[in-house]
Design a protein around this motif. Structure first.
Motif, PDB file in Angstrom:
ATOM      1  N   ILE A  64       0.832  -1.203   0.000  1.00 59.64           N
ATOM      2  CA  ILE A  64       0.000   0.000   0.000  1.00 59.64           C
ATOM      3  C   ILE A  64       0.871   1.259   0.000  1.00 59.64           C
ATOM      4  O   ILE A  64       0.536   2.256  -0.645  1.00 59.64           O
ATOM      5  N   SER A  65       2.012   1.210   0.681  1.00 54.89           N
ATOM      6  CA  SER A  65       2.941   2.348   0.647  1.00 54.89           C
ATOM      7  C   SER A  65       3.478   2.571  -0.763  1.00 54.89           C
ATOM      8  O   SER A  65       3.622   3.710  -1.211  1.00 54.89           O
ATOM      9  N   GLY A  66       3.754   1.487  -1.453  1.00 51.84           N
ATOM     10  CA  GLY A  66       4.182   1.602  -2.847  1.00 51.84           C
ATOM     11  C   GLY A  66       3.098   2.193  -3.724  1.00 51.84           C
ATOM     12  O   GLY A  66       3.378   2.977  -4.637  1.00 51.84           O
ATOM     13  N   ALA A  67       1.845   1.825  -3.441  1.00 55.70           N
ATOM     14  CA  ALA A  67       0.723   2.385  -4.202  1.00 55.70           C
ATOM     15  C   ALA A  67       0.601   3.885  -3.959  1.00 55.70           C
ATOM     16  O   ALA A  67       0.322   4.651  -4.892  1.00 55.70           O
ATOM     17  N   ILE A  68       0.820   4.316  -2.722  1.00 50.26           N
ATOM     18  CA  ILE A  68       0.783   5.756  -2.420  1.00 50.26           C
ATOM     19  C   ILE A  68       1.868   6.488  -3.202  1.00 50.26           C
ATOM     20  O   ILE A  68       1.624   7.542  -3.802  1.00 50.26           O
ATOM     21  N   MET A  69       3.064   5.923  -3.224  1.00 47.42           N
ATOM     22  CA  MET A  69       4.154   6.574  -3.955  1.00 47.42           C
ATOM     23  C   MET A  69       3.884   6.605  -5.457  1.00 47.42           C
ATOM     24  O   MET A  69       4.206   7.589  -6.126  1.00 47.42           O
ATOM     25  N   LEU A  70       3.283   5.533  -5.979  1.00 49.13           N
ATOM     26  CA  LEU A  70       2.959   5.507  -7.398  1.00 49.13           C
ATOM     27  C   LEU A  70       1.912   6.561  -7.741  1.00 49.13           C
ATOM     28  O   LEU A  70       2.061   7.294  -8.726  1.00 49.13           O
ATOM     29  N   VAL A  71       0.878   6.681  -6.917  1.00 47.80           N
ATOM     30  CA  VAL A  71      -0.158   7.691  -7.147  1.00 47.80           C
ATOM     31  C   VAL A  71       0.433   9.088  -7.049  1.00 47.80           C
ATOM     32  O   VAL A  71       0.124   9.968  -7.859  1.00 47.80           O
TER      33      VAL A  71
END
Length: 77
Positions: A34-41
């Motif tokens: 989920i942290s990776g998803a935040i960074m991607l967004v």
């Protein structure tokens, strides 16, 4: 994009609080995913704002690395 970022941030905060309170780190790969998803967004939002600087690309590169580490964490369990 802002709503997605806020929802993901709330999920990360709740999951990290749960991990700290219970000291059960079984869900750490989910937190990293989920942290990776935040960074991607965040990186995509930077690129959409026509800021073609280093920050947007760096967020995307770091998110890909975090996705890789998260998948490796899933496979080790």
């Amino acid at each position: 994009m802002k709503i997605v970022r806020i929802i993901l941030a709330i999920i990360v905060l709740a999951l990290s609080a749960y991990l700290l309170i219970t000291e059960n780190f079984e869900f750490m790969p989910y937190l990293m995913l989920i942290s990776g998803a935040i960074m991607l967004v965040r990186g995509l939002a930077e690129l959409q704002k026509d800021r073609k600087g280093f920050g947007g690309y760096m967020f995307i590169i770091v998110s890909l690395f975090v996705f890789f580490v998260s998948i490796k964490g899933f496979l080790m369990n």
